[in-house]
Enzyme design. Structure first.
Site, mmCIF file in Angstrom:
data_model
loop_
_atom_site.group_PDB
_atom_site.id
_atom_site.type_symbol
_atom_site.label_atom_id
_atom_site.label_comp_id
_atom_site.label_asym_id
_atom_site.label_seq_id
_atom_site.Cartn_x
_atom_site.Cartn_y
_atom_site.Cartn_z
ATOM 1 N N GLU A 247 1.860 -3.776 7.175
ATOM 2 C CA GLU A 247 2.076 -4.223 8.800
ATOM 3 C C GLU A 247 1.363 -5.596 9.220
ATOM 4 O O GLU A 247 0.269 -5.358 9.397
ATOM 5 C CB GLU A 247 2.387 -3.023 9.552
ATOM 6 N N ASN B 65 8.511 6.891 4.000
ATOM 7 C CA ASN B 65 7.660 8.003 4.455
ATOM 8 C C ASN B 65 8.360 9.282 4.806
ATOM 9 O O ASN B 65 7.578 9.601 3.210
ATOM 10 C CB ASN B 65 8.246 7.383 6.269
ATOM 11 N N ARG C 203 0.637 -1.160 -0.293
ATOM 12 C CA ARG C 203 0.015 0.065 0.311
ATOM 13 C C ARG C 203 0.989 1.266 0.060
ATOM 14 O O ARG C 203 1.844 0.956 0.470
ATOM 15 C CB ARG C 203 -0.829 0.216 1.487
ATOM 16 N N ASP D 124 9.389 9.317 11.309
ATOM 17 C CA ASP D 124 8.322 8.716 10.748
ATOM 18 C C ASP D 124 8.101 10.679 9.647
ATOM 19 O O ASP D 124 8.788 10.267 8.922
ATOM 20 C CB ASP D 124 7.338 8.208 11.167
ATOM 21 N N ASN E 176 2.108 4.817 1.464
ATOM 22 C CA ASN E 176 1.843 5.131 2.518
ATOM 23 C C ASN E 176 2.466 7.158 2.710
ATOM 24 O O ASN E 176 1.735 7.201 1.734
ATOM 25 C CB ASN E 176 4.057 4.600 3.377
HETATM 26 O O1 LIG Z 1 0.875 5.617 10.065
HETATM 27 C C1 LIG Z 1 2.452 6.592 9.467
HETATM 28 O O2 LIG Z 1 2.200 7.930 9.258
HETATM 29 C C2 LIG Z 1 2.773 5.842 8.885
HETATM 30 O O3 LIG Z 1 4.350 5.796 8.572
HETATM 31 C C3 LIG Z 1 2.768 3.682 9.747
HETATM 32 O O4 LIG Z 1 2.875 3.333 8.559
HETATM 33 C C4 LIG Z 1 3.634 3.844 10.756
HETATM 34 O O5 LIG Z 1 4.584 4.676 11.355
HETATM 35 C C5 LIG Z 1 4.771 2.812 10.938
HETATM 36 O O6 LIG Z 1 4.061 1.546 12.056
HETATM 37 C C6 LIG Z 1 6.397 2.932 11.981
HETATM 38 O O7 LIG Z 1 6.766 3.117 11.094
HETATM 39 ZN ZN LIG Z 2 4.291 7.985 8.065
#
Ligand SMILES: O=C(O)[C@H](O)[C@@H](O)[C@H](O)[C@H](O)CO
Ligand SMILES: [Zn+2]
Length: 257
Positions: free
Chosen positions: A85, A118, A65, A168, A67
């Site tokens: 995840e 991220n 997916r 993140d 992010n």
């Molecule tokens: O929601 C978000 O912003 C993330 O990018 C997620 O995917 C989580 O933080 C991940 O579980 C840990 O890195």
């Molecule tokens: Zn994130």
């Protein structure tokens, strides 16, 4: 200088139900929004609650997916993917890629082998692209060509310290410094990408801080999101505000004496 974090209520006018996780949203020049939903770049129309698919990525990776995503100053929507995840930060490694959707709706792929794609943003002169692959525990920089959307010369500008946990979401401030939300670290940190030094830490009363951006009057406030997923009932008693959005307000103290 001091700062305080307060929780704000999230009020959206109406809602738009979708059949896959929405991982990022951006304003669309022609009106409405663009969003990454599942593995699709979509155009969202808030009035008739429709989502039109503009492009699909990772067709061979059914468990993937999108992010985080963000639009560059020339209108390219950059967004990366990851495997779904099984628990926070637990997933099949190296399944993600970084893409961008160009204004003419074609998609370019920059690289693969990403764990958790991220935070991303561009330097104030648009010559550098900053990027986080969370499980590398690093904030990286690339040279950026705004004319073509090409990236090159990847290098790390900051490695997270142990207690900062997992990098993140990220944004840049008016002085060109980076703000990174630290997942499991309960904080956002301000970094100088030139020197590689951390300049400031703002702690929040929740562990799973996920992203940050500026807003409010003259962009003088910072909004910080956090996750509720993956916290057990006992943890939720300690951090009932998990899943909320925080507003960070800077208060300047002038001391005369
Ligand atoms: O929601 C978000 O912003 C993330 O990018 C997620 O995917 C989580 O933080 C991940 O579980 C840990 O890195
Ligand atoms: Zn994130």
């Amino acid at each position: 200088m001091t700062m305080s974090a307060i929780k704000i209520e999230c009020v959206l006018p109406g809602n738009c139900r979708l059949d896959a996780p929405v991982s990022s949203v951006a304003l669309r020049q022609s009106g409405g929004y663009v969003a990454t939903i599942g593995t699709k770049f979509c155009a969202l129309n808030w009035e008739d609650q429709s989502a039109i698919v503009l492009a699909t990525v990772d067709k061979d990776k059914k468990n993937n997916r999108f992010n985080d995503g963000k639009v560059d100053p020339a209108g390219r929507y950059f967004a990366g993917t990851m495997a779904e995840e099984t628990a926070p930060a637990v997933l099949e490694r190296h399944q993600g890629s970084l893409y961008s959707l160009f204004p003419d709706h074609h998609v370019e792929k920059y690289f693969d082998q990403v764990d958790i794609s991220n935070g991303l943003d561009w330097s104030l002169d648009h010559k550098i692209f900053y990027y986080i692959d969370s499980l590398s525990y690093s904030v990286d920089a690339f040279d950026y060509d705004l004319q073509t959307g090409k990236i090159s010369n990847r290098r790390s500008v900051y490695k997270l310290e142990k207690e900062e946990q997992i990098p993140d979401g990220m944004c840049i401030d008016a002085e060109g410094k980076l703000w990174v939300a630290c997942y499991n670290g309960g904080r956002v940190i301000r970094l100088d990408p030139q020197t590689g030094k951390r300049l400031q830490t703002v702690k929040l009363p929740v562990d799973k801080t996920t992203s940050c951006c500026f807003g409010g009057k003259d962009y003088s406030e910072m909004y910080v999101t956090c996750a509720r997923d993956g916290i057990d009932p006992e943890g939720l008693l300690r951090q009932p505000e998990a899943g909320g959005i925080f507003k960070v307000i800077w208060q300047f103290l002038f001391l005369y004496g």
